[in-house]
Each structure stands twice: as C-alpha cells, then as structure tokens.
Design a protein around this motif. Structure first.
Motif, PDB file in Angstrom:
ATOM      1  N   LEU A  37       8.328 -50.624  23.470  1.00  0.00           N
ATOM      2  CA  LEU A  37       7.629 -50.250  22.241  1.00  0.00           C
ATOM      3  C   LEU A  37       8.393 -50.703  21.005  1.00  0.00           C
ATOM      4  O   LEU A  37       7.785 -51.111  20.008  1.00  0.00           O
ATOM      5  CB  LEU A  37       7.426 -48.734  22.199  1.00  0.00           C
ATOM      6  N   SER A  41       6.781 -53.141  18.211  1.00  0.00           N
ATOM      7  CA  SER A  41       6.510 -52.584  16.881  1.00  0.00           C
ATOM      8  C   SER A  41       7.349 -53.205  15.774  1.00  0.00           C
ATOM      9  O   SER A  41       6.922 -53.206  14.620  1.00  0.00           O
ATOM     10  CB  SER A  41       6.733 -51.069  16.896  1.00  0.00           C
ATOM     11  N   ASP A  42       8.530 -53.724  16.089  1.00  0.00           N
ATOM     12  CA  ASP A  42       9.433 -54.252  15.061  1.00  0.00           C
ATOM     13  C   ASP A  42       9.337 -55.773  15.015  1.00  0.00           C
ATOM     14  O   ASP A  42       9.654 -56.454  15.992  1.00  0.00           O
ATOM     15  CB  ASP A  42      10.868 -53.816  15.350  1.00  0.00           C
ATOM     16  N   SER A  43       8.939 -56.308  13.869  1.00  0.00           N
ATOM     17  CA  SER A  43       8.794 -57.763  13.728  1.00  0.00           C
ATOM     18  C   SER A  43      10.129 -58.490  13.810  1.00  0.00           C
ATOM     19  O   SER A  43      10.170 -59.680  14.146  1.00  0.00           O
ATOM     20  CB  SER A  43       8.107 -58.092  12.391  1.00  0.00           C
ATOM     21  N   LEU A 294      11.421 -46.368  15.483  1.00  0.00           N
ATOM     22  CA  LEU A 294      10.378 -45.948  16.417  1.00  0.00           C
ATOM     23  C   LEU A 294      10.429 -44.454  16.664  1.00  0.00           C
ATOM     24  O   LEU A 294       9.396 -43.767  16.644  1.00  0.00           O
ATOM     25  CB  LEU A 294      10.537 -46.716  17.733  1.00  0.00           C
ATOM     26  N   LYS A 297       9.130 -42.408  13.801  1.00  0.00           N
ATOM     27  CA  LYS A 297       7.674 -42.405  13.633  1.00  0.00           C
ATOM     28  C   LYS A 297       6.979 -41.397  14.550  1.00  0.00           C
ATOM     29  O   LYS A 297       5.834 -41.013  14.290  1.00  0.00           O
ATOM     30  CB  LYS A 297       7.106 -43.793  13.918  1.00  0.00           C
TER      31      LYS A 297
END
Length: 307
Positions: A37, A41-43, A294, A297
């Motif tokens: 994940l 989620s992290d570019s 993550l 969030k």
C-alpha cells in the motif's frame, strides 16, 4: 497424509503454538500489505526498486497463506491429516511462491547492479515495460516449474498412513514417501533446481560481484555509504531466504522425522516472510516516510467511514 505438527498428546502446548503461528501470520500479512500500500500510494516510491519490492511482499503473503492457515486449522482441530489432493495443491503453490521469490531476488539484484554500475543508463534500461516483463517472466518460470513437479508426482503411487516430517507438504518429502520408482522424479528435481534455482543464484552472485568491484573503486565515503544503504536491505533478505532454505534441506537430508526438520521448515516458510518488511522499512528512509504517511491516513479513513 499427516504433517508433523503438535501431537494430540501435548494439549498444553497447542494453545501456545496456535497463538505463536497466528501472530506470525498476522504480522506477515500486515507488514507486507503495508509495504504494498505504501508503494502504491506514495508517488516517490514509483520506482523499479520499490515495484519489485511490492511484488516480493505479494509473494511473501502468498507463501505464508499457502502454509500457515492450514497449519492453524489442524492445530485447532487436533488433527494433522491432509488429503492427497490438498497436499499436492499445497506443494504446487509452495513451489510457485518460492520460485517467484527466488526469481524476484535475482531481478532485484540486477536492478541494484544497474543503479550502481550504470547510473546514467538506469532509467533507460529499467523502464516500466522491462520491469513488467521481468515480473511476468518470473511468474511464468515459477508456474512452469511447479506444474512440472506436480504432474510428475501424479504418476507416483503411495502407501497408506504416510507422515511428512514438515509443517507443510513439500514436493521432495512427498516423493520420498512414494512406493513406486522415483528415479525420474529425482532427476527432474535436480535438473529443475540447477536451472530454475541455479541461474537466479548465479545472477545474484554476478550482480553483487560487479557491485562490490564498483564499491571498491568509489573515491568518496559518501558514495560508499549510499551503495551500502542501497544494497544492505536486499542482501540481508537474500541471506535470510537462502540461508533458511539451505538449512531446511540439509536438515531434512541428514535427519528423518525429526522435530528439528519441522522447525527448520517454519524458519524457511514463515520467518523470512515475516521479517522482510521490517528489514526494508527500517533500513530505507523513503520507505519509512511512506509508511508514516500511510499509517497517519488510517484514522482519517475510519472517521470518514463512520460519518
């Protein structure tokens, strides 16, 4: 068929062993799922190294799910038996997962070799298309290897009341229990291991030989530290994976129906998969940042769902 799991005449140990395996499985699933994940989620993690890492985490989840849940069910039911079809299916999925992890470690070693020895050509060589092809090729090789061994096992005949000296069904141990001639099966195993297992290992050795040579030629201490930081996590995972695997097969070859063999099988199929997320997250700054974001969030997601 029976796996070598906690005996029914040791009921006082079964709750402890059940909780131990359940905890290891939950930690494995949670840790590797967080890695996947975080990469998605992290570019900042949309790079070949982390793309391969997320696939390695997926392979770890598959291997643990193939072996540990069945073990937990057997412990809870106080019944170590497994059907012939179930055993064959489990051994096939174990071969796919182990083979995929073996290939992925080689691909990750090559990725580190290109990044350190050919930094200017890195993005050209390790483009998204090439990375995708490497994953598909690794999966294809793993499936072909697993199906080859599984189809060969189908041709064997077995006696009754068989016992496997491991916590799961492993193709080598299954073949040892056959009543029919296993010469062809053993030849296929040695040939497939030397090809599908030997080539990735040789690739890892070659990659790190080139990396070490480049490491010695680096003039700056900062460059050497960066190289060590880049390769340290992967090298630790490689040593853990092949070290525990070698220990299991040496133990199973020297001893028969020993509890040490069963423990070695757990070390191979559960411990590395549980520790891999910690190895990569603790030694990688980008991964630490992504995991913090993550995890940060998660409370907001639950609040939005509650509303």
């Amino acid at each position: 068929l029976k796996n070598m799991e906690p005996r029914n005449h040791d009921p006082e140990l079964q709750p402890f062993i059940f909780c131990l395996f359940l905890s290891m499985y939950l930690v494995t699933i949670l840790g590797n799922l967080l890695i996947i994940l975080a990469v998605i989620s992290d570019s900042h993690l949309h790079k070949p190294m982390y793309f391969f890492l997320s696939n390695l985490s997926f392979s770890d989840i598959c291997l643990s799910t193939t072996t540990i849940p069945k073990m937990l069910v057997n412990i809870q039911a106080r019944n170590q038996s497994i059907t012939y079809i179930g055993c064959l299916t489990q051994s096939c999925f174990v071969l796919v997962s182990v083979g995929l992890e073996n290939c992925l470690l080689a691909v990750m070693a090559y990725d580190r070799y290109v990044a350190i020895c050919h930094p200017l050509k890195y993005m050209v060589i390790m483009n998204s298309r090439f990375c995708g092809l490497m994953i598909l090729l690794s999966l294809f090789i793993s499936i072909v290897d697993a199906l080859l061994h599984s189809l060969m096992v189908l041709q064997l005949t077995f006696c009754t009341n068989l016992e496997i000296p491991l916590f799961f069904c492993e193709v080598v141990q299954v073949i040892k229990l056959a009543c029919s001639d296993t010469l062809i099966n053993n030849i296929v195993i040695y040939f497939a291991t030397s090809i599908f297992g030997g080539i990735p290992v040789c690739g890892i050795i070659f990659s790190y030989a080139q990396i070490f040579s480049s490491f010695l030629r680096m003039p700056s201490v900062a460059g050497k530290c960066k190289t060590f930081s880049t390769c340290g996590s992967h090298l630790s995972v490689v040593c853990l994976f092949y070290g525990t695997g070698l220990g299991m097969y040496i133990n199973s070859a020297l001893t028969k129906f020993s509890i040490n063999t069963a423990v070695a099988s757990v070390m191979y199929t559960a411990v590395p998969q549980m520790l891999n997320p910690f190895i990569y997250s603790l030694r990688n700054r980008d991964m630490k940042k992504a995991l913090r974001k993550l995890i940060g969030k998660i409370p907001f997601v639950f609040q939005e769902c509650a509303v």
